[in-house]
Write a protein that holds these residues in place. Structure first.
Motif, PDB file in Angstrom:
ATOM      1  N   ARG A  36       0.858  -1.185   0.000  1.00  0.00           N
ATOM      2  CA  ARG A  36       0.000   0.000   0.000  1.00  0.00           C
ATOM      3  C   ARG A  36       0.890   1.230   0.000  1.00  0.00           C
ATOM      4  O   ARG A  36       2.062   1.167   0.374  1.00  0.00           O
ATOM      5  CB  ARG A  36      -0.913   0.012   1.229  1.00  0.00           C
ATOM      6  CG  ARG A  36      -0.156   0.100   2.538  1.00  0.00           C
ATOM      7  CD  ARG A  36      -1.090   0.013   3.756  1.00  0.00           C
ATOM      8  NE  ARG A  36      -0.342   0.003   4.988  1.00  0.00           N
ATOM      9  CZ  ARG A  36       0.143   1.068   5.611  1.00  0.00           C
ATOM     10  NH1 ARG A  36      -0.040   2.259   5.077  1.00  0.00           N
ATOM     11  NH2 ARG A  36       0.814   0.971   6.735  1.00  0.00           N
ATOM     12  N   THR A 104      -1.681  -1.647  -6.909  1.00  0.00           N
ATOM     13  CA  THR A 104      -2.966  -1.068  -7.286  1.00  0.00           C
ATOM     14  C   THR A 104      -3.831  -2.143  -7.929  1.00  0.00           C
ATOM     15  O   THR A 104      -3.339  -3.205  -8.321  1.00  0.00           O
ATOM     16  CB  THR A 104      -2.782   0.103  -8.271  1.00  0.00           C
ATOM     17  OG1 THR A 104      -1.883  -0.284  -9.326  1.00  0.00           O
ATOM     18  CG2 THR A 104      -2.214   1.318  -7.572  1.00  0.00           C
ATOM     19  N   ALA A 108      -9.129   0.335 -11.298  1.00  0.00           N
ATOM     20  CA  ALA A 108      -9.635   1.138 -10.178  1.00  0.00           C
ATOM     21  C   ALA A 108      -9.123   2.571 -10.289  1.00  0.00           C
ATOM     22  O   ALA A 108      -8.030   2.824 -10.797  1.00  0.00           O
ATOM     23  CB  ALA A 108      -9.211   0.535  -8.851  1.00  0.00           C
ATOM     24  N   THR A 109      -9.919   3.514  -9.800  1.00  0.00           N
ATOM     25  CA  THR A 109      -9.546   4.922  -9.795  1.00  0.00           C
ATOM     26  C   THR A 109      -8.982   5.296  -8.430  1.00  0.00           C
ATOM     27  O   THR A 109      -9.537   4.921  -7.400  1.00  0.00           O
ATOM     28  CB  THR A 109     -10.762   5.810 -10.109  1.00  0.00           C
ATOM     29  OG1 THR A 109     -11.271   5.475 -11.416  1.00  0.00           O
ATOM     30  CG2 THR A 109     -10.386   7.289 -10.094  1.00  0.00           C
ATOM     31  N   TYR A 110      -7.898   6.031  -8.454  1.00  0.00           N
ATOM     32  CA  TYR A 110      -7.234   6.465  -7.219  1.00  0.00           C
ATOM     33  C   TYR A 110      -7.147   7.983  -7.184  1.00  0.00           C
ATOM     34  O   TYR A 110      -6.922   8.626  -8.216  1.00  0.00           O
ATOM     35  CB  TYR A 110      -5.824   5.873  -7.123  1.00  0.00           C
ATOM     36  CG  TYR A 110      -5.836   4.379  -6.924  1.00  0.00           C
ATOM     37  CD1 TYR A 110      -5.699   3.817  -5.661  1.00  0.00           C
ATOM     38  CD2 TYR A 110      -6.004   3.527  -8.012  1.00  0.00           C
ATOM     39  CE1 TYR A 110      -5.726   2.446  -5.473  1.00  0.00           C
ATOM     40  CE2 TYR A 110      -6.031   2.150  -7.839  1.00  0.00           C
ATOM     41  CZ  TYR A 110      -5.899   1.614  -6.568  1.00  0.00           C
ATOM     42  OH  TYR A 110      -5.933   0.251  -6.394  1.00  0.00           O
ATOM     43  N   SER A 161      -6.392  12.573  -9.989  1.00  0.00           N
ATOM     44  CA  SER A 161      -6.829  11.182  -9.917  1.00  0.00           C
ATOM     45  C   SER A 161      -6.344  10.445 -11.154  1.00  0.00           C
ATOM     46  O   SER A 161      -6.055  11.048 -12.186  1.00  0.00           O
ATOM     47  CB  SER A 161      -8.353  11.085  -9.791  1.00  0.00           C
ATOM     48  OG  SER A 161      -8.996  11.677 -10.898  1.00  0.00           O
ATOM     49  N   LYS A 191      -5.660   7.345  -2.176  1.00  0.00           N
ATOM     50  CA  LYS A 191      -6.821   6.568  -1.741  1.00  0.00           C
ATOM     51  C   LYS A 191      -7.559   6.020  -2.955  1.00  0.00           C
ATOM     52  O   LYS A 191      -7.716   6.727  -3.960  1.00  0.00           O
ATOM     53  CB  LYS A 191      -7.767   7.429  -0.904  1.00  0.00           C
ATOM     54  CG  LYS A 191      -7.132   7.941   0.386  1.00  0.00           C
ATOM     55  CD  LYS A 191      -8.093   8.817   1.168  1.00  0.00           C
ATOM     56  CE  LYS A 191      -7.448   9.320   2.442  1.00  0.00           C
ATOM     57  NZ  LYS A 191      -8.345  10.220   3.208  1.00  0.00           N
ATOM     58  N   GLU A 192      -8.014   4.788  -2.838  1.00  0.00           N
ATOM     59  CA  GLU A 192      -8.827   4.219  -3.909  1.00  0.00           C
ATOM     60  C   GLU A 192     -10.203   4.836  -3.850  1.00  0.00           C
ATOM     61  O   GLU A 192     -10.824   4.921  -2.786  1.00  0.00           O
ATOM     62  CB  GLU A 192      -8.931   2.702  -3.774  1.00  0.00           C
ATOM     63  CG  GLU A 192      -9.712   2.056  -4.908  1.00  0.00           C
ATOM     64  CD  GLU A 192      -9.788   0.545  -4.802  1.00  0.00           C
ATOM     65  OE1 GLU A 192     -10.565  -0.065  -5.572  1.00  0.00           O
ATOM     66  OE2 GLU A 192      -9.095  -0.044  -3.937  1.00  0.00           O
ATOM     67  N   CYS A 193     -10.684   5.307  -4.997  1.00  0.00           N
ATOM     68  CA  CYS A 193     -11.999   5.942  -5.057  1.00  0.00           C
ATOM     69  C   CYS A 193     -13.079   4.886  -5.145  1.00  0.00           C
ATOM     70  O   CYS A 193     -12.936   3.862  -5.801  1.00  0.00           O
ATOM     71  CB  CYS A 193     -12.102   6.850  -6.271  1.00  0.00           C
ATOM     72  SG  CYS A 193     -11.028   8.283  -6.207  1.00  0.00           S
ATOM     73  N   LYS A 194     -14.177   5.142  -4.466  1.00  0.00           N
ATOM     74  CA  LYS A 194     -15.374   4.328  -4.582  1.00  0.00           C
ATOM     75  C   LYS A 194     -16.208   4.909  -5.729  1.00  0.00           C
ATOM     76  O   LYS A 194     -15.884   5.946  -6.284  1.00  0.00           O
ATOM     77  CB  LYS A 194     -16.143   4.331  -3.265  1.00  0.00           C
ATOM     78  CG  LYS A 194     -15.307   3.814  -2.094  1.00  0.00           C
ATOM     79  CD  LYS A 194     -14.706   2.447  -2.389  1.00  0.00           C
ATOM     80  CE  LYS A 194     -13.834   1.964  -1.229  1.00  0.00           C
ATOM     81  NZ  LYS A 194     -13.154   0.693  -1.558  1.00  0.00           N
TER      82      LYS A 194
END
Length: 198
Positions: A36, A104, A108-110, A161, A191-194
Motif C-alpha cells: 500500500r 494497485t 480502479a480509480t485512485y 486522480s 486513496k482508492e476511489c469508490k
C-alpha cells in the motif's frame, strides 16, 4: 541560514483538481511495489531537529526513492511542515525527484492529494514541478514564495486522480526548478476511489 522555529497550528489547504488516465506502468527500476502507499509525510528516517539531509539519486527516504538529482529531507523545526514533522524540498543542490511504487487494482480509480509550498530561502520566487504517474505527466504545479517564511510556508492543497493500468503504480514528484531552493511537498495521500469519488 537562521530560521524561525515557530510553527502554525493549522494549515488551510485549497484544492485544485485534475483528472487523467494512466498508461501501463513502465519498468520500476527493480523496486518492489509496496502493498500500500505509505509515509506520505516523509517521516522516516528521522532527520535531526532544525536541520536537513541531502539525498541523491539511488538513495531512499523510507518507501520513497530519489530517482534523479538530489532532494533535501527537512527535519522538525527547520521550517513548518504541513503534516507531521518532516517534508521534502525537491531541490537539494540541484533539481531532483522522488517516487514511490505501490500495488494497485487494475481499472480502479485512485485519488492523490498533497500539500505544496516552496523553499522561501532563495530565488526563484516561483517554484515549479510536476506529478507523474507511471512516467506520464499528470499535473504541473507552481508555487509563489512571495511573502512566505519558514514559520508560515503557506501550503496549498493539490489533487489529481488516475485509473490504474497494472498491479502496481509509480507516483513521482519532480522539480522543474533550477538551483538549490525548490518546491516543497508534504502530506501525500493516495486513496482508492469508490463509485461516488469524483
Amino acid at each position: 541560514m537562521s530560521f524561525s522555529r515557530a510553527r502554525l497550528a493549522a494549515v488551510a489547504l485549497l484544492v485544485a483538481g485534475a483528472t487523467a488516465v494512466a498508461v501501463p506502468a513502465q519498468a520500476a527500476g527493480g523496486h518492489r511495489a509496496l502493498s500500500r502507499f505509505d509515509d506520505g509525510s516523509f517521516e522516516s528516517p528521522k532527520v535531526p531537529a532544525n536541520s536537513f539531509t541531502e539525498l541523491t539519486a539511488g538513495q531512499s527516504i523510507g518507501p520513497w526513492r530519489v530517482t534523479s538529482g538530489s532532494v533535501d529531507l527537512i527535519g522538525a523545526g527547520f521550517w513548518q511542515a504541513a503534516e507531521g514533522d518532516q517534508s521534502v524540498d525537491l531541490n537539494g543542490s540541484n533539481t531532483g525527484a522522488v517516487a514511490q511504487t505501490f500495488t494497485t487494482v487494475p481499472g480502479a480509480t485512485y485519488s492523490v492529494t498533497y500539500a505544496l509550498a516552496g523553499n522561501p530561502a532563495a530565488a526563484p520566487a516561483v517554484k515549479t514541478g510536476r506529478v507523474l504517474v507511471d512516467g506520464q505527466d499528470f499535473q504541473d504545479f507552481s508555487f509563489d514564495i512571495t511573502g512566505k517564511t519558514p514559520a508560515a510556508m503557506g501550503y496549498v492543497g493539490r489533487q489529481l486522480s488516475f485509473v490504474a493500468q497494472g498491479a502496481s503504480t509509480t507516483l513521482t514528484f519532480a522539480s522543474t526548478t533550477t538551483g538549490a531552493a525548490g518546491p516543497v511537498v508534504d502530506d501525500v495521500q493516495v486513496k482508492e476511489c469508490k463509485p461516488c469519488c469524483g
